[in-house]
Design a protein around this motif. Structure first.
Motif, PDB file in Angstrom:
ATOM      1  N   ALA A 126       0.861  -1.209   0.000  1.00 28.20           N
ATOM      2  CA  ALA A 126       0.000   0.000   0.000  1.00 28.20           C
ATOM      3  C   ALA A 126       0.884   1.241   0.000  1.00 28.20           C
ATOM      4  CB  ALA A 126      -0.894  -0.016   1.226  1.00 28.20           C
ATOM      5  N   PRO A 127       0.438   2.292  -0.659  1.00 23.46           N
ATOM      6  CA  PRO A 127       1.241   3.512  -0.697  1.00 23.46           C
ATOM      7  C   PRO A 127       1.405   4.080   0.709  1.00 23.46           C
ATOM      8  CG  PRO A 127      -0.733   3.738  -2.062  1.00 23.46           C
ATOM      9  CD  PRO A 127      -0.845   2.449  -1.325  1.00 23.46           C
ATOM     10  N   GLU A 128       2.548   4.686   0.977  1.00 26.58           N
ATOM     11  CA  GLU A 128       2.738   5.320   2.272  1.00 26.58           C
ATOM     12  C   GLU A 128       1.951   6.618   2.304  1.00 26.58           C
ATOM     13  OE1 GLU A 128       6.688   5.488   3.731  1.00 26.58           O
ATOM     14  OE2 GLU A 128       7.245   3.635   2.729  1.00 26.58           O
ATOM     15  N   LYS A 129       1.641   7.038   3.515  1.00 27.16           N
ATOM     16  CA  LYS A 129       0.917   8.301   3.660  1.00 27.16           C
ATOM     17  C   LYS A 129       1.813   9.451   3.214  1.00 27.16           C
ATOM     18  CE  LYS A 129      -0.532   8.179   7.978  1.00 27.16           C
ATOM     19  NZ  LYS A 129      -1.266   8.438   9.214  1.00 27.16           N
ATOM     20  N   PRO A 130       1.194  10.502   2.668  1.00 32.67           N
ATOM     21  CA  PRO A 130       2.002  11.662   2.284  1.00 32.67           C
ATOM     22  C   PRO A 130       2.530  12.354   3.535  1.00 32.67           C
ATOM     23  CG  PRO A 130      -0.332  12.156   2.060  1.00 32.67           C
ATOM     24  CD  PRO A 130      -0.230  10.699   2.404  1.00 32.67           C
ATOM     25  N   PRO A 131       3.592  13.147   3.396  1.00 34.08           N
ATOM     26  CA  PRO A 131       4.090  13.901   4.546  1.00 34.08           C
ATOM     27  C   PRO A 131       3.001  14.820   5.108  1.00 34.08           C
ATOM     28  CG  PRO A 131       5.559  14.120   2.646  1.00 34.08           C
ATOM     29  CD  PRO A 131       4.339  13.417   2.177  1.00 34.08           C
ATOM     30  N   ALA A 132       3.122  15.141   6.387  1.00 35.12           N
ATOM     31  CA  ALA A 132       2.100  15.956   7.043  1.00 35.12           C
ATOM     32  C   ALA A 132       2.135  17.418   6.586  1.00 35.12           C
ATOM     33  CB  ALA A 132       2.278  15.880   8.547  1.00 35.12           C
ATOM     34  N   ASP A 133       3.256  17.863   6.036  1.00 35.74           N
ATOM     35  CA  ASP A 133       3.332  19.256   5.586  1.00 35.74           C
ATOM     36  C   ASP A 133       3.883  19.294   4.163  1.00 35.74           C
ATOM     37  OD1 ASP A 133       6.253  19.389   5.559  1.00 35.74           O
ATOM     38  OD2 ASP A 133       6.061  19.161   7.716  1.00 35.74           O
ATOM     39  N   ASP A 134       3.880  20.481   3.579  1.00 35.80           N
ATOM     40  CA  ASP A 134       4.326  20.579   2.187  1.00 35.80           C
ATOM     41  C   ASP A 134       5.704  21.232   2.045  1.00 35.80           C
ATOM     42  OD1 ASP A 134       3.825  23.264   2.556  1.00 35.80           O
ATOM     43  OD2 ASP A 134       2.568  23.479   0.777  1.00 35.80           O
ATOM     44  N   ASP A 135       6.522  21.156   3.102  1.00 36.41           N
ATOM     45  CA  ASP A 135       7.891  21.691   3.037  1.00 36.41           C
ATOM     46  C   ASP A 135       8.669  21.179   1.835  1.00 36.41           C
ATOM     47  OD1 ASP A 135       7.409  22.746   5.450  1.00 36.41           O
ATOM     48  OD2 ASP A 135       9.057  21.705   6.511  1.00 36.41           O
ATOM     49  N   LEU A 136       8.590  19.867   1.633  1.00 34.99           N
ATOM     50  CA  LEU A 136       9.377  19.286   0.550  1.00 34.99           C
ATOM     51  C   LEU A 136       8.852  19.758  -0.797  1.00 34.99           C
ATOM     52  CD1 LEU A 136      11.595  17.521  -0.574  1.00 34.99           C
ATOM     53  CD2 LEU A 136      10.110  15.517  -0.251  1.00 34.99           C
ATOM     54  N   TYR A 137       7.522  19.791  -0.927  1.00 28.87           N
ATOM     55  CA  TYR A 137       6.893  20.306  -2.159  1.00 28.87           C
ATOM     56  C   TYR A 137       7.412  21.715  -2.452  1.00 28.87           C
ATOM     57  CZ  TYR A 137       3.025  21.906  -5.162  1.00 28.87           C
ATOM     58  OH  TYR A 137       2.258  22.421  -6.179  1.00 28.87           O
TER      59      TYR A 137
END
Ligand code: HEM
Length: 125
Positions: free
Chosen positions: A1-12
């Motif tokens: 199953a895909p992992e959950k996305p990060p909690a914030d969009d810092d990396l984005y």
């Protein structure tokens, strides 16, 4: 199953948002097209679709406002008989694309860390 996305969009944000991710993916596809180690795997590939799916995937993995609507990594790579060497070649092309876009090394490593767990779904399938 895909992992959950990060909690914030810092990396984005560090990847330059939607426009930055599009440039990274376009650089990656150019680098692959010039890479004799792996280009043969992409001969019959719909590159427009791959472009769009990679942008969605990287955006999602970076915590951006995207959903990944493509096939699973296992589904899309089964039957290609990819090896660790193929995997490493693509990762090198991705690193070069991020480097060309001036993505900070820490952010490069965070994206790679999100993709690395997919390796076992991609190789020897
Ligand atoms: C971190 C490693 C990788 C990631 C994140 C990744 C990601 C993806 C994604 C998102 C798709 C689109 C799936 C879809 O169409 O729904 C895809 C397809 C594809 N990938 Fe990968 N991939 C990786 C490694 C590789 C490697 C090492 C190769 C070959 C050297 C490869 C060859 C392909 C090809 C040929 C397709 C198109 C399949 C088709 O035409 O249906 N991928 N990949």
């Amino acid at each position: 199953a895909p992992e959950k996305p990060p909690a914030d969009d810092d990396l984005y944000q560090a990847l330059g948002g939607q426009a930055g991710i599009a440039r990274i993916v376009e650089g990656l596809l150019i680098n692959i097209s010039e890479n004799p180690r792996i280009v043969h795997h992409f001969q019959d590939t719909d590159i427009d679709r791959l472009h769009d799916m990679l942008i969605e995937q990287f955006c999602f993995e970076a915590g951006g406002p995207c959903e990944y609507t493509g096939d699973s990594m296992a589904e899309s790579h089964t039957g290609m008989d990819l090896t660790e060497s193929d995997f490493n070649a693509l990762v090198e092309d991705l690193i070069a694309a991020m480097q060309e876009q001036g993505v900070p090394v820490a952010a490069q490593n965070r994206l790679l860390a999100r993709l690395a767990p997919m390796r076992s779904d991609i190789i020897y399938r």
